[in-house]
Design a protein around this motif. Structure first.
Motif, PDB file in Angstrom:
ATOM      1  N   GLY A   1       8.678  13.802  -8.598  1.00  0.00           N
ATOM      2  CA  GLY A   1       7.876  14.110  -9.785  1.00  0.00           C
ATOM      3  C   GLY A   1       7.667  12.930 -10.693  1.00  0.00           C
ATOM      4  O   GLY A   1       7.476  13.087 -11.897  1.00  0.00           O
ATOM      5  N   GLU A   2       7.692  11.719 -10.124  1.00  0.00           N
ATOM      6  CA  GLU A   2       7.577  10.516 -10.938  1.00  0.00           C
ATOM      7  C   GLU A   2       6.353   9.671 -10.583  1.00  0.00           C
ATOM      8  O   GLU A   2       6.259   8.513 -10.972  1.00  0.00           O
ATOM      9  N   GLY A   3       5.429  10.238  -9.809  1.00  0.00           N
ATOM     10  CA  GLY A   3       4.183   9.532  -9.548  1.00  0.00           C
ATOM     11  C   GLY A   3       3.277   9.580 -10.765  1.00  0.00           C
ATOM     12  O   GLY A   3       3.477  10.382 -11.695  1.00  0.00           O
ATOM     13  N   LEU A   4       2.254   8.716 -10.769  1.00  0.00           N
ATOM     14  CA  LEU A   4       1.343   8.687 -11.910  1.00  0.00           C
ATOM     15  C   LEU A   4       0.629  10.026 -12.097  1.00  0.00           C
ATOM     16  O   LEU A   4       0.411  10.447 -13.231  1.00  0.00           O
ATOM     17  N   ASP A   5       0.268  10.659 -10.992  1.00  0.00           N
ATOM     18  CA  ASP A   5      -0.395  11.968 -11.106  1.00  0.00           C
ATOM     19  C   ASP A   5       0.524  12.987 -11.765  1.00  0.00           C
ATOM     20  O   ASP A   5       0.099  13.747 -12.649  1.00  0.00           O
ATOM     21  N   GLU A   6       1.792  13.007 -11.339  1.00  0.00           N
ATOM     22  CA  GLU A   6       2.752  13.966 -11.908  1.00  0.00           C
ATOM     23  C   GLU A   6       3.071  13.630 -13.362  1.00  0.00           C
ATOM     24  O   GLU A   6       3.192  14.534 -14.203  1.00  0.00           O
ATOM     25  N   LEU A   7       3.226  12.349 -13.652  1.00  0.00           N
ATOM     26  CA  LEU A   7       3.514  11.944 -15.032  1.00  0.00           C
ATOM     27  C   LEU A   7       2.347  12.263 -15.963  1.00  0.00           C
ATOM     28  O   LEU A   7       2.554  12.661 -17.119  1.00  0.00           O
ATOM     29  N   PHE A   8       1.126  12.086 -15.461  1.00  0.00           N
ATOM     30  CA  PHE A   8      -0.051  12.394 -16.278  1.00  0.00           C
ATOM     31  C   PHE A   8      -0.081  13.884 -16.630  1.00  0.00           C
ATOM     32  O   PHE A   8      -0.298  14.259 -17.795  1.00  0.00           O
ATOM     33  N   ALA A   9       0.160  14.728 -15.621  1.00  0.00           N
ATOM     34  CA  ALA A   9       0.172  16.177 -15.864  1.00  0.00           C
ATOM     35  C   ALA A   9       1.299  16.564 -16.817  1.00  0.00           C
ATOM     36  O   ALA A   9       1.117  17.400 -17.717  1.00  0.00           O
ATOM     37  N   LYS A  10       2.471  15.935 -16.637  1.00  0.00           N
ATOM     38  CA  LYS A  10       3.609  16.238 -17.511  1.00  0.00           C
ATOM     39  C   LYS A  10       3.335  15.804 -18.944  1.00  0.00           C
ATOM     40  O   LYS A  10       3.647  16.527 -19.902  1.00  0.00           O
ATOM     41  N   GLY A  11       2.741  14.620 -19.115  1.00  0.00           N
ATOM     42  CA  GLY A  11       2.419  14.136 -20.457  1.00  0.00           C
ATOM     43  C   GLY A  11       1.428  15.042 -21.163  1.00  0.00           C
ATOM     44  O   GLY A  11       1.578  15.347 -22.352  1.00  0.00           O
ATOM     45  N   LYS A  12       0.403  15.477 -20.439  1.00  0.00           N
ATOM     46  CA  LYS A  12      -0.594  16.373 -21.024  1.00  0.00           C
ATOM     47  C   LYS A  12       0.036  17.715 -21.409  1.00  0.00           C
ATOM     48  O   LYS A  12      -0.305  18.293 -22.457  1.00  0.00           O
ATOM     49  N   ALA A  13       0.934  18.216 -20.571  1.00  0.00           N
ATOM     50  CA  ALA A  13       1.590  19.495 -20.873  1.00  0.00           C
ATOM     51  C   ALA A  13       2.455  19.373 -22.123  1.00  0.00           C
ATOM     52  O   ALA A  13       2.475  20.274 -22.976  1.00  0.00           O
ATOM     53  N   LEU A  14       3.164  18.257 -22.252  1.00  0.00           N
ATOM     54  CA  LEU A  14       3.995  18.050 -23.438  1.00  0.00           C
ATOM     55  C   LEU A  14       3.130  17.908 -24.693  1.00  0.00           C
ATOM     56  O   LEU A  14       3.494  18.410 -25.765  1.00  0.00           O
ATOM     57  N   GLU A  15       2.006  17.230 -24.579  1.00  0.00           N
ATOM     58  CA  GLU A  15       1.095  17.106 -25.717  1.00  0.00           C
ATOM     59  C   GLU A  15       0.541  18.472 -26.129  1.00  0.00           C
ATOM     60  O   GLU A  15       0.409  18.758 -27.321  1.00  0.00           O
ATOM     61  N   ALA A  16       0.231  19.310 -25.126  1.00  0.00           N
ATOM     62  CA  ALA A  16      -0.269  20.652 -25.431  1.00  0.00           C
ATOM     63  C   ALA A  16       0.795  21.475 -26.151  1.00  0.00           C
ATOM     64  O   ALA A  16       0.498  22.192 -27.124  1.00  0.00           O
ATOM     65  N   SER A  17       2.051  21.359 -25.698  1.00  0.00           N
ATOM     66  CA  SER A  17       3.150  22.085 -26.358  1.00  0.00           C
ATOM     67  C   SER A  17       3.354  21.576 -27.777  1.00  0.00           C
ATOM     68  O   SER A  17       3.611  22.357 -28.703  1.00  0.00           O
ATOM     69  N   ARG A  18       3.252  20.249 -27.948  1.00  0.00           N
ATOM     70  CA  ARG A  18       3.387  19.667 -29.295  1.00  0.00           C
ATOM     71  C   ARG A  18       2.278  20.164 -30.215  1.00  0.00           C
ATOM     72  O   ARG A  18       2.536  20.571 -31.362  1.00  0.00           O
TER      73      ARG A  18
ATOM     74  N   LYS B   1       0.826  -1.217   0.000  1.00  0.00           N
ATOM     75  CA  LYS B   1       0.000   0.000   0.000  1.00  0.00           C
ATOM     76  C   LYS B   1       0.855   1.260   0.000  1.00  0.00           C
ATOM     77  O   LYS B   1       0.506   2.261  -0.624  1.00  0.00           O
ATOM     78  N   LEU B   2       2.010   1.191   0.690  1.00  0.00           N
ATOM     79  CA  LEU B   2       2.924   2.334   0.686  1.00  0.00           C
ATOM     80  C   LEU B   2       3.505   2.548  -0.711  1.00  0.00           C
ATOM     81  O   LEU B   2       3.574   3.689  -1.199  1.00  0.00           O
ATOM     82  N   GLN B   3       3.907   1.461  -1.363  1.00  0.00           N
ATOM     83  CA  GLN B   3       4.412   1.568  -2.726  1.00  0.00           C
ATOM     84  C   GLN B   3       3.326   2.065  -3.681  1.00  0.00           C
ATOM     85  O   GLN B   3       3.603   2.856  -4.594  1.00  0.00           O
ATOM     86  N   ASP B   4       2.097   1.596  -3.444  1.00  0.00           N
ATOM     87  CA  ASP B   4       0.956   2.054  -4.253  1.00  0.00           C
ATOM     88  C   ASP B   4       0.789   3.563  -4.135  1.00  0.00           C
ATOM     89  O   ASP B   4       0.589   4.272  -5.129  1.00  0.00           O
ATOM     90  N   LYS B   5       0.918   4.051  -2.899  1.00  0.00           N
ATOM     91  CA  LYS B   5       0.760   5.491  -2.669  1.00  0.00           C
ATOM     92  C   LYS B   5       1.854   6.284  -3.381  1.00  0.00           C
ATOM     93  O   LYS B   5       1.592   7.323  -3.996  1.00  0.00           O
ATOM     94  N   LEU B   6       3.101   5.781  -3.301  1.00  0.00           N
ATOM     95  CA  LEU B   6       4.211   6.474  -3.954  1.00  0.00           C
ATOM     96  C   LEU B   6       4.093   6.417  -5.479  1.00  0.00           C
ATOM     97  O   LEU B   6       4.466   7.376  -6.171  1.00  0.00           O
ATOM     98  N   LEU B   7       3.606   5.304  -5.977  1.00  0.00           N
ATOM     99  CA  LEU B   7       3.421   5.200  -7.427  1.00  0.00           C
ATOM    100  C   LEU B   7       2.318   6.140  -7.903  1.00  0.00           C
ATOM    101  O   LEU B   7       2.390   6.678  -9.009  1.00  0.00           O
ATOM    102  N   THR B   8       1.316   6.337  -7.076  1.00  0.00           N
ATOM    103  CA  THR B   8       0.204   7.219  -7.461  1.00  0.00           C
ATOM    104  C   THR B   8       0.619   8.679  -7.447  1.00  0.00           C
ATOM    105  O   THR B   8       0.305   9.436  -8.370  1.00  0.00           O
ATOM    106  N   SER B   9       1.353   9.083  -6.414  1.00  0.00           N
ATOM    107  CA  SER B   9       1.787  10.483  -6.315  1.00  0.00           C
ATOM    108  C   SER B   9       3.134  10.548  -5.617  1.00  0.00           C
ATOM    109  O   SER B   9       3.292  10.012  -4.510  1.00  0.00           O
ATOM    110  N   ASP B  10       4.088  11.193  -6.285  1.00  0.00           N
ATOM    111  CA  ASP B  10       5.434  11.348  -5.726  1.00  0.00           C
ATOM    112  C   ASP B  10       5.936  12.748  -6.071  1.00  0.00           C
ATOM    113  O   ASP B  10       6.778  12.932  -6.953  1.00  0.00           O
ATOM    114  N   PRO B  11       5.408  13.763  -5.359  1.00  0.00           N
ATOM    115  CA  PRO B  11       5.767  15.157  -5.694  1.00  0.00           C
ATOM    116  C   PRO B  11       7.254  15.450  -5.549  1.00  0.00           C
ATOM    117  O   PRO B  11       7.791  16.301  -6.261  1.00  0.00           O
ATOM    118  N   GLU B  12       7.920  14.768  -4.632  1.00  0.00           N
ATOM    119  CA  GLU B  12       9.338  15.057  -4.391  1.00  0.00           C
ATOM    120  C   GLU B  12      10.181  14.763  -5.620  1.00  0.00           C
ATOM    121  O   GLU B  12      11.036  15.559  -6.016  1.00  0.00           O
TER     122      GLU B  12
END
Length: 209
Positions: free
Chosen positions: A127-144, A114-125
């Protein structure tokens, strides 16, 4: 004597007219030359913008693809952890007589998952959690997508500017004004499209975009 004076005056007037006409032609040629030079500068800027927009679109597309690949791998890892945690949870509930040591071990594994699940979901420190990666991917798509939007502006802008330069050159040789006027119109549109390519302030018609 008077006839000679009149003849001399007429000849002088002709010379003055020819001189004035010559200077007018030279002035016109110089102005057209300056105009063509300005068009060439705008064309160079338009070409540079087109090249940069293509490079940006390619780079952002590659970066977005890498981010989404990382996202998918992390998401698959999270799903695997959740399945293992559910299996251990079912094991605990279905085996109430389980020895204490085994029960504590399984509970520790569930907590770790469950701890690993939490870190995989969000890892602000990092920036490699799924939430952060999703936002980064969308931002890159918008720039493209923004870089891709600039392409048609520069494509049409370069075409119009090149035609405007050709028309101005022909007008310079032929001495006609119609082609020069057409060059002004096309050059103006080409300059507007170039500015639009850099700023995206001028929307393109749907059939051109």
């Amino acid at each position: 004597m008077a006839l000679e004076e009149l003849s001399g005056d007429a000849a002088g007037e002709n010379v003055n007219r020819e001189s004035t006409s010559y200077h007018a032609v030279k002035t016109r040629e110089k102005l057209i030359g300056v105009y063509v030079g300005i068009l060439a500068v705008v064309l160079a800027l338009c070409s540079l913008g087109d090249s940069n927009s293509q490079q940006d679109a390619t780079q952002h597309n590659i970066a977005a693809a890498n981010v989404w690949s990382f996202f998918q791998a992390k998401n698959a890892r999270r799903q695997s952890l959740r399945l293992h945690a559910d299996e251990f949870d079912v094991m605990l509930k279905s085996t109430p007589a389980m020895p204490d040591d085994a029960q504590k071990y399984i509970e520790a594994k569930i907590a770790d998952y469950k701890l690993q699940d939490k870190l995989l979901t969000s890892d602000p420190e990092r920036g490699e959690g799924l939430d952060e990666l999703f936002a980064k991917g969308k931002a890159l798509e918008a720039s493209r997508d923004e870089a891709l939007k600039r392409g048609p502006y520069f494509d049409y802008g370069q075409a119009l500017l090149q035609i405007a330069i050709v028309l101005a050159s022909v007008a310079l040789i032929s001495g006609g004004n119609f082609l020069l006027f057409a060059s002004f119109v096309l050059g103006g549109f080409g300059a507007v499209l170039t500015i639009g390519g850099f700023t995206l302030l001028v929307p393109l018609p749907g059939f051109l975009s």
